[in-house]
Design a protein around this motif. Structure first.
Motif, PDB file in Angstrom:
ATOM      1  N   HIS A  22       0.803  -1.229   0.000  1.00 64.79           N
ATOM      2  CA  HIS A  22       0.000   0.000   0.000  1.00 64.79           C
ATOM      3  C   HIS A  22       0.841   1.287   0.000  1.00 64.79           C
ATOM      4  CE1 HIS A  22       0.857   0.881   4.233  1.00 64.79           C
ATOM      5  NE2 HIS A  22       0.597  -0.381   4.532  1.00 64.79           N
ATOM      6  N   PRO A  23       0.187   2.440  -0.195  1.00 64.79           N
ATOM      7  CA  PRO A  23       0.884   3.736  -0.211  1.00 64.79           C
ATOM      8  C   PRO A  23       1.417   4.152   1.164  1.00 64.79           C
ATOM      9  CG  PRO A  23      -1.164   3.858  -1.467  1.00 64.79           C
ATOM     10  CD  PRO A  23      -1.200   2.565  -0.704  1.00 64.79           C
ATOM     11  N   TYR A  24       1.971   5.346   1.193  1.00 62.57           N
ATOM     12  CA  TYR A  24       2.727   5.893   2.329  1.00 62.57           C
ATOM     13  C   TYR A  24       1.837   6.058   3.557  1.00 62.57           C
ATOM     14  CZ  TYR A  24       6.387   8.929   4.372  1.00 62.57           C
ATOM     15  OH  TYR A  24       7.377   9.478   5.147  1.00 62.57           O
ATOM     16  N   PRO A  25       2.145   5.389   4.682  1.00 61.34           N
ATOM     17  CA  PRO A  25       1.286   5.444   5.867  1.00 61.34           C
ATOM     18  C   PRO A  25       1.033   6.848   6.427  1.00 61.34           C
ATOM     19  CG  PRO A  25       2.745   3.561   6.017  1.00 61.34           C
ATOM     20  CD  PRO A  25       3.205   4.360   4.822  1.00 61.34           C
ATOM     21  N   PRO A  26       2.051   7.723   6.540  1.00 59.56           N
ATOM     22  CA  PRO A  26       1.764   9.041   7.110  1.00 59.56           C
ATOM     23  C   PRO A  26       0.747   9.859   6.310  1.00 59.56           C
ATOM     24  CG  PRO A  26       4.109   8.603   7.220  1.00 59.56           C
ATOM     25  CD  PRO A  26       3.513   7.523   6.362  1.00 59.56           C
ATOM     26  N   LEU A  27       0.520   9.492   5.047  1.00 62.30           N
ATOM     27  CA  LEU A  27      -0.478  10.182   4.229  1.00 62.30           C
ATOM     28  C   LEU A  27      -1.762   9.362   4.093  1.00 62.30           C
ATOM     29  CD1 LEU A  27       1.784  11.675   1.407  1.00 62.30           C
ATOM     30  CD2 LEU A  27       0.947  12.761   3.505  1.00 62.30           C
ATOM     31  N   GLY A  28      -1.941   8.411   4.997  1.00 61.34           N
ATOM     32  CA  GLY A  28      -3.177   7.637   5.014  1.00 61.34           C
ATOM     33  C   GLY A  28      -3.105   6.299   4.310  1.00 61.34           C
ATOM     34  N   GLY A  29      -1.944   5.920   3.798  1.00 61.04           N
ATOM     35  CA  GLY A  29      -1.825   4.648   3.109  1.00 61.04           C
ATOM     36  C   GLY A  29      -2.019   3.467   4.049  1.00 61.04           C
ATOM     37  N   GLN A  30      -2.835   2.506   3.635  1.00 56.52           N
ATOM     38  CA  GLN A  30      -3.064   1.293   4.413  1.00 56.52           C
ATOM     39  C   GLN A  30      -3.670   0.241   3.488  1.00 56.52           C
ATOM     40  OE1 GLN A  30      -6.511   0.436   5.333  1.00 56.52           O
ATOM     41  NE2 GLN A  30      -7.314   2.174   4.244  1.00 56.52           N
ATOM     42  N   LEU A  31      -3.797  -0.973   3.998  1.00 53.32           N
ATOM     43  CA  LEU A  31      -4.145  -2.095   3.124  1.00 53.32           C
ATOM     44  C   LEU A  31      -5.517  -1.960   2.485  1.00 53.32           C
ATOM     45  CD1 LEU A  31      -6.266  -4.369   4.609  1.00 53.32           C
ATOM     46  CD2 LEU A  31      -4.256  -4.684   6.042  1.00 53.32           C
ATOM     47  N   ARG A  32      -6.424  -1.250   3.106  1.00 49.77           N
ATOM     48  CA  ARG A  32      -7.774  -1.100   2.548  1.00 49.77           C
ATOM     49  C   ARG A  32      -7.870   0.176   1.714  1.00 49.77           C
ATOM     50  NH1 ARG A  32      -7.927  -3.178   7.556  1.00 49.77           N
ATOM     51  NH2 ARG A  32      -8.858  -5.250   7.790  1.00 49.77           N
ATOM     52  N   ASN A  33      -7.064   0.228   0.661  1.00 51.32           N
ATOM     53  CA  ASN A  33      -7.108   1.378  -0.243  1.00 51.32           C
ATOM     54  C   ASN A  33      -7.887   1.019  -1.501  1.00 51.32           C
ATOM     55  OD1 ASN A  33      -5.053   0.566  -2.508  1.00 51.32           O
ATOM     56  ND2 ASN A  33      -4.005   0.087  -0.587  1.00 51.32           N
ATOM     57  N   ASN A  34      -8.248   2.026  -2.270  1.00 51.46           N
ATOM     58  CA  ASN A  34      -9.132   1.788  -3.414  1.00 51.46           C
ATOM     59  C   ASN A  34      -8.505   0.904  -4.486  1.00 51.46           C
ATOM     60  OD1 ASN A  34      -7.361   4.022  -3.911  1.00 51.46           O
ATOM     61  ND2 ASN A  34      -8.606   4.622  -5.671  1.00 51.46           N
ATOM     62  N   VAL A  35      -7.207   1.024  -4.705  1.00 51.93           N
ATOM     63  CA  VAL A  35      -6.538   0.216  -5.727  1.00 51.93           C
ATOM     64  C   VAL A  35      -6.508  -1.249  -5.306  1.00 51.93           C
ATOM     65  CG1 VAL A  35      -4.274  -0.257  -6.752  1.00 51.93           C
ATOM     66  CG2 VAL A  35      -5.194   2.065  -6.748  1.00 51.93           C
ATOM     67  N   ALA A  36      -6.071  -1.524  -4.077  1.00 51.28           N
ATOM     68  CA  ALA A  36      -6.010  -2.908  -3.604  1.00 51.28           C
ATOM     69  C   ALA A  36      -7.398  -3.524  -3.538  1.00 51.28           C
ATOM     70  CB  ALA A  36      -5.333  -2.969  -2.235  1.00 51.28           C
ATOM     71  N   GLN A  37      -8.394  -2.743  -3.129  1.00 52.71           N
ATOM     72  CA  GLN A  37      -9.741  -3.294  -3.019  1.00 52.71           C
ATOM     73  C   GLN A  37     -10.311  -3.652  -4.388  1.00 52.71           C
ATOM     74  OE1 GLN A  37     -11.605  -0.227  -0.528  1.00 52.71           O
ATOM     75  NE2 GLN A  37     -11.668  -1.677   1.148  1.00 52.71           N
ATOM     76  N   GLU A  38     -10.052  -2.816  -5.400  1.00 55.08           N
ATOM     77  CA  GLU A  38     -10.528  -3.117  -6.750  1.00 55.08           C
ATOM     78  C   GLU A  38      -9.848  -4.387  -7.277  1.00 55.08           C
ATOM     79  OE1 GLU A  38     -12.548  -2.765 -10.391  1.00 55.08           O
ATOM     80  OE2 GLU A  38     -12.866  -1.665  -8.518  1.00 55.08           O
ATOM     81  N   LEU A  39      -8.540  -4.460  -7.133  1.00 54.04           N
ATOM     82  CA  LEU A  39      -7.827  -5.637  -7.602  1.00 54.04           C
ATOM     83  C   LEU A  39      -8.227  -6.876  -6.813  1.00 54.04           C
ATOM     84  CD1 LEU A  39      -4.323  -4.044  -8.148  1.00 54.04           C
ATOM     85  CD2 LEU A  39      -5.745  -5.086  -9.930  1.00 54.04           C
ATOM     86  N   SER A  40      -8.381  -6.732  -5.509  1.00 53.81           N
ATOM     87  CA  SER A  40      -8.776  -7.860  -4.674  1.00 53.81           C
ATOM     88  C   SER A  40     -10.141  -8.397  -5.081  1.00 53.81           C
ATOM     89  CB  SER A  40      -8.800  -7.431  -3.200  1.00 53.81           C
ATOM     90  OG  SER A  40      -9.260  -8.472  -2.369  1.00 53.81           O
ATOM     91  N   ALA A  41     -11.077  -7.503  -5.355  1.00 47.16           N
ATOM     92  CA  ALA A  41     -12.422  -7.926  -5.747  1.00 47.16           C
ATOM     93  C   ALA A  41     -12.406  -8.735  -7.040  1.00 47.16           C
ATOM     94  CB  ALA A  41     -13.331  -6.712  -5.900  1.00 47.16           C
ATOM     95  N   ARG A  42     -11.441  -8.449  -7.900  1.00 49.32           N
ATOM     96  CA  ARG A  42     -11.400  -9.108  -9.197  1.00 49.32           C
ATOM     97  C   ARG A  42     -10.388 -10.251  -9.293  1.00 49.32           C
ATOM     98  NH1 ARG A  42     -11.461  -4.256 -13.522  1.00 49.32           N
ATOM     99  NH2 ARG A  42     -11.333  -6.057 -14.923  1.00 49.32           N
ATOM    100  N   LEU A  43      -9.466 -10.343  -8.318  1.00 52.32           N
ATOM    101  CA  LEU A  43      -8.423 -11.358  -8.387  1.00 52.32           C
ATOM    102  C   LEU A  43      -8.511 -12.447  -7.322  1.00 52.32           C
ATOM    103  CD1 LEU A  43      -5.217  -9.248  -9.171  1.00 52.32           C
ATOM    104  CD2 LEU A  43      -6.511 -10.709 -10.727  1.00 52.32           C
ATOM    105  N   ASP A  44      -9.096 -12.150  -6.169  1.00 54.26           N
ATOM    106  CA  ASP A  44      -9.000 -13.078  -5.044  1.00 54.26           C
ATOM    107  C   ASP A  44      -9.604 -14.444  -5.324  1.00 54.26           C
ATOM    108  OD1 ASP A  44      -7.677 -11.171  -3.655  1.00 54.26           O
ATOM    109  OD2 ASP A  44      -9.226 -10.797  -2.157  1.00 54.26           O
ATOM    110  N   ARG A  45     -10.580 -14.526  -6.206  1.00 54.44           N
ATOM    111  CA  ARG A  45     -11.153 -15.831  -6.545  1.00 54.44           C
ATOM    112  C   ARG A  45     -10.473 -16.468  -7.755  1.00 54.44           C
ATOM    113  NH1 ARG A  45     -15.848 -16.740  -3.658  1.00 54.44           N
ATOM    114  NH2 ARG A  45     -16.725 -14.878  -2.658  1.00 54.44           N
ATOM    115  N   ARG A  46      -9.471 -15.764  -8.310  1.00 52.33           N
ATOM    116  CA  ARG A  46      -8.795 -16.291  -9.498  1.00 52.33           C
ATOM    117  C   ARG A  46      -7.406 -16.836  -9.196  1.00 52.33           C
ATOM    118  NH1 ARG A  46      -9.566 -12.269 -14.514  1.00 52.33           N
ATOM    119  NH2 ARG A  46      -8.695 -14.136 -15.521  1.00 52.33           N
ATOM    120  N   VAL A  47      -6.863 -16.493  -8.018  1.00 52.22           N
ATOM    121  CA  VAL A  47      -5.541 -16.979  -7.623  1.00 52.22           C
ATOM    122  C   VAL A  47      -5.671 -17.775  -6.331  1.00 52.22           C
ATOM    123  CG1 VAL A  47      -4.345 -15.079  -8.760  1.00 52.22           C
ATOM    124  CG2 VAL A  47      -4.995 -14.860  -6.360  1.00 52.22           C
ATOM    125  N   ALA A  48      -4.724 -18.668  -6.101  1.00 55.93           N
ATOM    126  CA  ALA A  48      -4.808 -19.544  -4.938  1.00 55.93           C
ATOM    127  C   ALA A  48      -4.663 -18.796  -3.623  1.00 55.93           C
ATOM    128  CB  ALA A  48      -3.740 -20.639  -5.039  1.00 55.93           C
TER     129      ALA A  48
END
Length: 310
Positions: A42-68
């Motif tokens: 994820h992005p820089y923590p002092p600027l609010g970066g954390q695992l639940r960001n919009n990029v990771a969530q979009e990719l997770s929604a579309r990839l998590d059922r496609r990879v082991a």
């Protein structure tokens, strides 16, 4: 067919100093691409970066059922992870390698201070009941993970800087590829201070080594890493013209390295190897944070990563 998943929220120890790092792990059942994994950074923590960001969530929604296996985690100083953000990203590199170490070992280590023995027994029982655990576990603090042979390191902004710091040779068994989204090229000095040059050199070396791995006869099991840069043409920090110049410099350096190697590689073969290794995707009018353009970014990643096409 809907692929069943098992989601685990946990804390894992950093290999640097044992700090507890918050993680979200998703195991996918039958129907997912066996041997494939994605790690989100994820992005820089002092600027609010954390695992639940919009990029990771979009990719997770579309990839998590496609990879082991998928892993998103909070670096030190982000979310509920312990510790503080470092000045140069050096400590965070070890946080990332802590995750990769576990993938390579095929076991997820739960932090003993945040997970009691009863918690671990309950988790293993739930995994067994759902069909995600088919054998006894000798080590109570370790959760079995599926074997991984292809891994996408998916870094966003500061996370792209950290993902690029890991050389493919460090984890040959994981078959690393890199999706570097909104790489913070023009502001790297602010995120890494005096280590800026080190990060750029490490990335350039990875491109050269990856291109070289694709030249000549290779064992069937050998993996030639590939890199994808995804950038918006309206990035708030790095202009697309700056990105283009930098990408051209990376291609030129890799091509020249091949052509001057011993034995030298002929120019056409060198060009083909570099073209296979380094890919770029420009998303028109998208900014650094991908607000309302997440799907375009995800399309670029998903259409490029070859394990998803198998």
């Amino acid at each position: 067919m809907l692929v069943e998943t098992f989601e685990l929220s946990c804390f894992i120890p950093s290999r640097l100093d044992g700090r507890a790092l918050e993680a979200a792990v998703v195991l996918a059942g039958s129907g997912a691409q066996a041997g494939a994994a994605v790690v989100y950074v994820h992005p820089y923590p002092p600027l609010g970066g954390q695992l639940r960001n919009n990029v990771a969530q979009e990719l997770s929604a579309r990839l998590d059922r496609r990879v082991a296996l998928s892993v998103a985690f909070n670096l030190r100083g982000a979310g509920r992870s312990e510790g503080r953000t470092s000045w140069t990203g050096t400590a965070e590199q070890d946080d990332l390698r802590s995750v990769l170490d576990m993938l390579a070992a095929g076991r997820l280590l739960l932090h003993p201070r945040t997970h009691s023995a009863a918690d671990r027994r309950s988790l293993l029982a739930r995994m067994r009941a759902r069909g995600f655990l088919s054998h006894d576990v000798d080590e109570l603090g370790a959760i079995p993970l599926p074997a991984v042979s292809r891994t996408l390191l998916c870094g966003f902004s500061y996370g792209a800087m950290l993902a690029a710091s890991v050389a493919p040779a460090e984890y040959p068994q994981l078959g690393l590829d890199y999706a570097l989204i909104s790489f913070p090229y023009s502001v790297l000095w602010a995120l890494a201070l005096q280590r800026r040059g080190w990060y750029l050199q490490r990335l350039a070396s990875t491109v050269c080594e990856a291109a070289a791995a694709g030249v000549g006869e290779q064992p069937a099991s050998a993996h030639a890493p590939r890199l994808l840069f995804v950038a918006g043409t309206a990035d708030n920090f790095t202009s697309i013209a700056t990105y283009d110049r930098w990408w051209d410099q990376l291609r030129t350096k890799a091509r020249q390295t091949l052509e001057t190697a011993q034995p030298p590689v002929d120019p056409d073969t060198a060009q083909d190897a570099v073209s296979h290794t380094l890919h770029t995707a420009r998303i028109a009018n998208a900014d650094h944070g991908w607000l309302r353009r997440e799907s375009d970014m995800a399309d670029a990643v998903i259409s490029w990563w070859t394990p998803l096409q198998q």
